[in-house]
Design a protein around this motif. Structure first.
Motif, PDB file in Angstrom:
ATOM      1  N   CYS A 102       0.835  -1.202   0.000  1.00 40.86           N
ATOM      2  CA  CYS A 102       0.000   0.000   0.000  1.00 40.86           C
ATOM      3  C   CYS A 102       0.870   1.254   0.000  1.00 40.86           C
ATOM      4  N   LEU A 103       1.910   1.263   0.844  1.00 38.55           N
ATOM      5  CA  LEU A 103       2.816   2.410   0.907  1.00 38.55           C
ATOM      6  C   LEU A 103       3.568   2.597  -0.413  1.00 38.55           C
ATOM      7  N   VAL A 104       3.998   1.497  -1.019  1.00 35.72           N
ATOM      8  CA  VAL A 104       4.719   1.587  -2.295  1.00 35.72           C
ATOM      9  C   VAL A 104       3.813   2.166  -3.374  1.00 35.72           C
ATOM     10  N   GLN A 105       2.573   1.677  -3.446  1.00 35.59           N
ATOM     11  CA  GLN A 105       1.632   2.201  -4.438  1.00 35.59           C
ATOM     12  C   GLN A 105       1.383   3.687  -4.207  1.00 35.59           C
ATOM     13  N   MET A 106       1.159   4.063  -2.955  1.00 36.78           N
ATOM     14  CA  MET A 106       0.922   5.455  -2.607  1.00 36.78           C
ATOM     15  C   MET A 106       2.113   6.327  -2.991  1.00 36.78           C
ATOM     16  N   PHE A 107       3.322   5.831  -2.697  1.00 33.54           N
ATOM     17  CA  PHE A 107       4.540   6.583  -2.998  1.00 33.54           C
ATOM     18  C   PHE A 107       4.676   6.828  -4.497  1.00 33.54           C
ATOM     19  N   PHE A 108       4.462   5.790  -5.302  1.00 36.32           N
ATOM     20  CA  PHE A 108       4.591   5.935  -6.752  1.00 36.32           C
ATOM     21  C   PHE A 108       3.515   6.859  -7.317  1.00 36.32           C
ATOM     22  N   LEU A 109       2.287   6.734  -6.832  1.00 38.27           N
ATOM     23  CA  LEU A 109       1.202   7.569  -7.347  1.00 38.27           C
ATOM     24  C   LEU A 109       1.450   9.041  -7.062  1.00 38.27           C
ATOM     25  N   HIS A 110       1.713   9.365  -5.808  1.00 39.14           N
ATOM     26  CA  HIS A 110       1.897  10.770  -5.441  1.00 39.14           C
ATOM     27  C   HIS A 110       3.187  11.335  -6.016  1.00 39.14           C
TER      28      HIS A 110
END
Length: 320
Positions: free
Chosen positions: A105-113
């Motif tokens: 979840c954190l990795v996805q959030m990091f890449f998106l933002h």
């Protein structure tokens, strides 16, 4: 019902900080497979469009110019954004695969933002390219050398990555003793912070500050570039020269509207549209991550004569 049981089980699993559950689009779970059709179509167009742009730019030596190097950066960023969000989103729609680990979840959030901010930075670089091409054309090739373009690309990439890292370190240190159900299609920062225990004021302030700082800074630079471009264009002698000069900016202006308009609308609805249904919030939030990757290659493919002619030639060869 199975779907409700699954979410209620996730609520009871609140003591496990390693797992979250994405709801998809709240209230529209029964028609997720129908909703997946436009999303899958957009994803397919984004992949084909951006890969085609990259292939044409790589294989055509006449397009190895600063303007097209920045376009290649934009296409790569669009591919990263769409592939970061769409596989998990479609797995929710098709297979009801809602579980996602906290670290994923954190990795996805990091890449998106981060890469949405990278895309904003690329638009600034493209505005600078147009400024030099129109306001200082005789020094265009001496200003925008390959080394300068590489430095610009590294700065555009490094800026959001480094200033976003503290946000995710702070998020990593939070404890999650409430429900682990995220009412969204993907891991969105505010939605995850709302599930945390304790005081999350600093997380909210820092996340909002980063968004306003990066977007505000980028829009300021873009506006300043176009003010100078407009002054230069209006100083040209003939209408034909004015239209020709400003015509080179049309694709970039369209890209600016494509990237920023959904983001602004989503932010306004999210922060002030308290009476708006939750599924509208989620749809608009998802929209501004999937719409630009689809539209940018279409705009540049249609509006840029050199790319349009190369794409036509490419498909003619394929037909034979």
């Amino acid at each position: 019902m199975p779907q409700q049981d699954n979410l209620s089980d996730s609520n009871s699993a609140g003591s496990d900080p390693s797992v979250f559950f994405l709801t998809g689009i709240p209230g529209l779970e029964a028609i997720h497979r129908w909703i997946s059709i436009p999303f899958c179509s957009v994803f397919t167009v984004a992949l084909l469009g951006n890969c085609t742009i990259l292939y044409v730019l790589k294989t055509e030596p006449s397009l190895h110019k600063p303007m097209y190097y920045f376009l290649a950066m934009l296409a790569v960023v669009d591919l990263i954004l769409s592939t970061t969000i769409m596989p998990k989103l479609l797995s929710i729609f098709w297979f009801n695969s809602r579980e996602i680990s906290f670290n994923t979840c954190l990795v996805q959030m990091f890449f998106l933002h981060s890469f949405f901010n990278v895309e904003s930075g690329v638009l600034v670089a493209m505005a600078f390219d147009r400024y030099v091409a129109i306001c200082n054309p005789l020094r265009y090739t001496t200003i925008l050398t390959n080394s300068v373009i590489a430095i610009i690309g590294l700065v555009v990439l490094a800026r959001p990555v480094f200033i976003r890292i503290p946000m995710f370190i702070m998020l990593k240190r939070l404890s999650f003793c409430r429900s682990h159900v995220i009412a969204h299609c993907y891991c969105e920062h505010i939605a995850v912070v709302k599930l945390a225990c304790g005081n999350t004021t600093f997380n909210n302030i820092y996340g909002l500050f980063l968004t306003l700082f990066i977007v505000g800074q980028d829009l300021t630079f873009i506006t300043m570039s176009y003010v100078k471009i407009l002054k230069t264009v209006l100083s040209l002698a003939s209408k034909e020269e004015q239209l020709k000069a400003f015509g080179t900016c049309i694709s970039h202006l369209c890209a600016i509207l494509i990237v920023y308009t959904p983001m602004v609308l989503s932010s306004v609805v999210h922060r002030f549209g308290h009476l708006v249904a939750p599924h509208i919030h989620v749809l608009m939030g998802s929209f501004y991550f999937v719409f630009p990757p689809m539209m940018n290659p279409i705009v540049y493919g249609v509006k840029t004569k050199e790319i349009r002619s190369r794409v036509r030639l490419l498909f003619r060869r394929k037909n034979f």
